[in-house]
Design a protein around this motif. Sequence first.
Motif, PDB file in Angstrom:
ATOM      1  N   MET A   1     -25.356  -6.494  -4.612  1.00 14.98           N
ATOM      2  CA  MET A   1     -24.937  -5.859  -5.848  1.00 14.98           C
ATOM      3  C   MET A   1     -25.830  -4.652  -6.104  1.00 14.98           C
ATOM      4  N   THR A   2     -25.234  -3.565  -6.519  1.00 20.53           N
ATOM      5  CA  THR A   2     -25.962  -2.334  -6.809  1.00 20.53           C
ATOM      6  C   THR A   2     -26.082  -2.154  -8.315  1.00 20.53           C
ATOM      7  N   PHE A   3     -27.251  -1.720  -8.736  1.00 23.92           N
ATOM      8  CA  PHE A   3     -27.511  -1.488 -10.155  1.00 23.92           C
ATOM      9  C   PHE A   3     -27.831  -0.012 -10.359  1.00 23.92           C
ATOM     10  N   ASP A   4     -26.891   0.732 -10.911  1.00 24.54           N
ATOM     11  CA  ASP A   4     -27.063   2.160 -11.105  1.00 24.54           C
ATOM     12  C   ASP A   4     -27.897   2.505 -12.338  1.00 24.54           C
ATOM     13  N   ARG A   5     -27.961   1.587 -13.287  1.00 26.57           N
ATOM     14  CA  ARG A   5     -28.644   1.876 -14.552  1.00 26.57           C
ATOM     15  C   ARG A   5     -30.053   1.288 -14.617  1.00 26.57           C
ATOM     16  N   ILE A   6     -30.430   0.494 -13.628  1.00 28.37           N
ATOM     17  CA  ILE A   6     -31.741  -0.141 -13.620  1.00 28.37           C
ATOM     18  C   ILE A   6     -32.642   0.628 -12.658  1.00 28.37           C
ATOM     19  N   THR A   7     -33.809   1.022 -13.140  1.00 26.43           N
ATOM     20  CA  THR A   7     -34.738   1.783 -12.313  1.00 26.43           C
ATOM     21  C   THR A   7     -36.119   1.144 -12.340  1.00 26.43           C
ATOM     22  N   THR A   8     -36.869   1.399 -11.285  1.00 25.67           N
ATOM     23  CA  THR A   8     -38.282   1.015 -11.264  1.00 25.67           C
ATOM     24  C   THR A   8     -39.069   2.241 -10.810  1.00 25.67           C
ATOM     25  N   ASP A   9     -40.166   2.481 -11.488  1.00 24.48           N
ATOM     26  CA  ASP A   9     -41.028   3.612 -11.173  1.00 24.48           C
ATOM     27  C   ASP A   9     -42.448   3.183 -11.529  1.00 24.48           C
ATOM     28  N   PRO A  10     -43.358   3.226 -10.561  1.00 29.64           N
ATOM     29  CA  PRO A  10     -44.728   2.784 -10.856  1.00 29.64           C
ATOM     30  C   PRO A  10     -45.386   3.557 -12.005  1.00 29.64           C
ATOM     31  N   ASP A  11     -44.888   4.752 -12.299  1.00 29.36           N
ATOM     32  CA  ASP A  11     -45.451   5.556 -13.382  1.00 29.36           C
ATOM     33  C   ASP A  11     -44.794   5.308 -14.741  1.00 29.36           C
ATOM     34  N   VAL A  12     -43.775   4.454 -14.770  1.00 25.45           N
ATOM     35  CA  VAL A  12     -43.081   4.135 -16.021  1.00 25.45           C
ATOM     36  C   VAL A  12     -43.179   2.633 -16.252  1.00 25.45           C
ATOM     37  N   MET A  13     -43.880   2.269 -17.297  1.00 23.56           N
ATOM     38  CA  MET A  13     -44.019   0.858 -17.689  1.00 23.56           C
ATOM     39  C   MET A  13     -44.577  -0.003 -16.549  1.00 23.56           C
ATOM     40  N   GLY A  14     -45.459   0.571 -15.758  1.00 23.81           N
ATOM     41  CA  GLY A  14     -46.104  -0.198 -14.694  1.00 23.81           C
ATOM     42  C   GLY A  14     -45.160  -0.652 -13.595  1.00 23.81           C
ATOM     43  N   GLY A  15     -43.998  -0.031 -13.501  1.00 26.47           N
ATOM     44  CA  GLY A  15     -43.062  -0.373 -12.433  1.00 26.47           C
ATOM     45  C   GLY A  15     -42.103  -1.504 -12.753  1.00 26.47           C
ATOM     46  N   VAL A  16     -42.138  -2.023 -13.983  1.00 30.31           N
ATOM     47  CA  VAL A  16     -41.179  -3.085 -14.316  1.00 30.31           C
ATOM     48  C   VAL A  16     -39.771  -2.488 -14.389  1.00 30.31           C
ATOM     49  N   PRO A  17     -38.745  -3.267 -14.103  1.00 28.51           N
ATOM     50  CA  PRO A  17     -37.370  -2.747 -14.181  1.00 28.51           C
ATOM     51  C   PRO A  17     -37.043  -2.272 -15.595  1.00 28.51           C
ATOM     52  N   CYS A  18     -36.563  -1.030 -15.668  1.00 27.86           N
ATOM     53  CA  CYS A  18     -36.230  -0.408 -16.952  1.00 27.86           C
ATOM     54  C   CYS A  18     -34.803   0.127 -16.914  1.00 27.86           C
ATOM     55  N   ILE A  19     -34.314   0.496 -18.067  1.00 26.66           N
ATOM     56  CA  ILE A  19     -32.983   1.060 -18.199  1.00 26.66           C
ATOM     57  C   ILE A  19     -33.053   2.572 -17.992  1.00 26.66           C
ATOM     58  N   ARG A  20     -32.356   3.068 -16.983  1.00 29.77           N
ATOM     59  CA  ARG A  20     -32.194   4.496 -16.708  1.00 29.77           C
ATOM     60  C   ARG A  20     -33.471   5.320 -16.817  1.00 29.77           C
ATOM     61  N   GLY A  21     -34.584   4.789 -16.334  1.00 32.16           N
ATOM     62  CA  GLY A  21     -35.828   5.549 -16.332  1.00 32.16           C
ATOM     63  C   GLY A  21     -36.511   5.657 -17.678  1.00 32.16           C
ATOM     64  N   MET A  22     -35.919   5.074 -18.693  1.00 34.27           N
ATOM     65  CA  MET A  22     -36.519   5.100 -20.027  1.00 34.27           C
ATOM     66  C   MET A  22     -37.563   3.994 -20.123  1.00 34.27           C
TER      67      MET A  22
END
Length: 76
Positions: A1-22
């Motif tokens: 399954m692909t999630f287009d709205r869920i992002t992870t970025d080590p520089d945003v919220m410590g890399g926890v899964p977030c909504i659209r980079g927010m």
Amino acid sequence: MTFDRITTDPDVMGGVPCIRGMRIPVATVVAMVADGMTTDEIISDLPDLTPEDVAEALRYAAEAFQERELPLRHSA
């Protein structure tokens, strides 16, 4: 399954899964649903979200837990 709205970025919220980079973690949205909030109430509190964001957060959480075995206490 692909999630287009869920992002992870080590520089945003410590890399926890977030909504659209927010800086809105999936866990926050799932907790709001667990607390009994409706999608409309969640969007009212977090106006950057859409109904599709809330739905995908729930799908993501469901998929994440299908791949893990959680310790549960057995009833006697």
